[in-house]
Scaffold this motif. Structure first.
Motif, PDB file in Angstrom:
ATOM      1  N   PHE A 159       0.739  -0.857  -0.086  1.00 24.46           N
ATOM      2  CA  PHE A 159       0.123  -0.397   0.217  1.00 24.46           C
ATOM      3  C   PHE A 159       0.681   1.222  -0.219  1.00 24.46           C
ATOM      4  N   LEU A 190      -1.323  -3.708   8.893  1.00 31.15           N
ATOM      5  CA  LEU A 190      -0.442  -3.212   7.794  1.00 31.15           C
ATOM      6  C   LEU A 190       1.307  -2.681   8.983  1.00 31.15           C
ATOM      7  N   ILE A 191       1.824  -3.312   8.161  1.00 31.70           N
ATOM      8  CA  ILE A 191       3.223  -2.458   8.552  1.00 31.70           C
ATOM      9  C   ILE A 191       3.873  -1.478   7.976  1.00 31.70           C
ATOM     10  N   PHE A 192       4.166  -0.987   9.122  1.00 28.32           N
ATOM     11  CA  PHE A 192       4.559   0.810   7.836  1.00 28.32           C
ATOM     12  C   PHE A 192       6.601   1.210   7.461  1.00 28.32           C
ATOM     13  N   GLY A 193       6.378   1.422   6.533  1.00 28.00           N
ATOM     14  CA  GLY A 193       8.076   2.078   6.302  1.00 28.00           C
ATOM     15  C   GLY A 193       8.004   3.272   7.101  1.00 28.00           C
ATOM     16  N   LYS A 194       8.478   4.442   7.180  1.00 24.48           N
ATOM     17  CA  LYS A 194       9.140   5.520   8.047  1.00 24.48           C
ATOM     18  C   LYS A 194       8.829   6.667   7.592  1.00 24.48           C
ATOM     19  N   LEU A 235       4.178   7.535   2.419  1.00 26.64           N
ATOM     20  CA  LEU A 235       3.979   5.999   3.429  1.00 26.64           C
ATOM     21  C   LEU A 235       4.036   5.080   2.223  1.00 26.64           C
TER      22      LEU A 235
END
Lengths: 113, 112
Positions: free
Chosen positions: B34, B100-104, B87
């Motif tokens: 995403f 969800l696992i997010f980047g920074k 993001l």
């Protein structure tokens, strides 16, 4: 349009207070989430719920609890607020099943003094 | 461990100067990737979902692509209103509740 509404945009609370952050979605979504967002750390999952009265811990549940008594409402509770819980809190929701888009609210800025 | 890394952390462009943002990921299995846009002080706004390698999606000046290890967000002829934090997030197989696992994030600044 999907609407996720967080009742409080800005809050200032004292250390040790019990804090309630409320979130309501209007799309009959099964899944609801609470994230916190901090500079340099990104978004981290606190708790999620995939059905009424069901909850699962995320990556950082310590110091938090949640309540989901109705499908459209998901509350985040800080039992005894501490200064390290000063953050932006984001509520989100998505339809049931997998691979579906998660929609976010506008966020709640919490400052604990 | 599932993780998402975005680069660069910050990107400054002149209006009209095209570029790409990178999102590399490590997951046991990818259910979906995403992209979101976030303006200062606001919640993330959904842009795209990509499900399989080779897939592409476009919206105005933005185009997202996906390979087995990374995704790119291409910005063509950006305008100042494209300035925001972008993001990237992944939904791994086996992730209960579809979280969800997010980047920074990558913070994009476009100047006129």
């Amino acid at each position: 349009d999907v609407k996720v509404t967080q009742s409080s945009r800005y809050l200032v609370k004292r250390t040790g207070e019990k804090v309630f952050l409320e979130c309501v979605q209007d799309m009959d979504h099964e899944n609801m989430f609470w994230y916190r967002q901090d500079p340099g750390l990104g978004l981290r999952l606190i708790y999620f719920s995939y059905d009424v009265k069901m909850k699962e811990k995320g990556d950082i549940p310590e110091g938090y609890s949640v309540s989901r008594e109705k499908k459209e409402r998901f509350s985040l509770i800080l039992e005894s607020a501490s200064t390290n819980q000063t953050s932006m809190y984001l509520c989100a929701s998505s339809p049931g099943g997998t691979g579906n888009t998660i929609y976010f609210g506008e966020g709640s800025w919490l400052t604990v003094v | 461990e599932d993780q998402v890394t975005q680069s660069p952390e910050a990107l400054r462009l002149q209006e009209g100067e095209s570029s790409s943002l990178n999102c590399s990921y490590t997951v046991s299995g990818l259910r979906g990737l995403f992209w979101y846009r976030q303006d200062p002080g606001k919640g993330p706004e959904f842009l795209f979902t990509l499900y399989s390698a080779g897939e592409e999606k476009e919206k105005e000046r933005l185009k997202a692509t996906l390979t087995k290890k990374e995704s790119f967000l291409h910005i063509t002829a950006p305008k100042p209103e494209d300035s925001a934090t972008y993001l990237c997030a992944v939904q791994p197989f086996g992730q209960a509740g579809t979280a969800l696992i997010f980047g920074k994030g990558t913070t994009l600044s476009v100047s006129s």
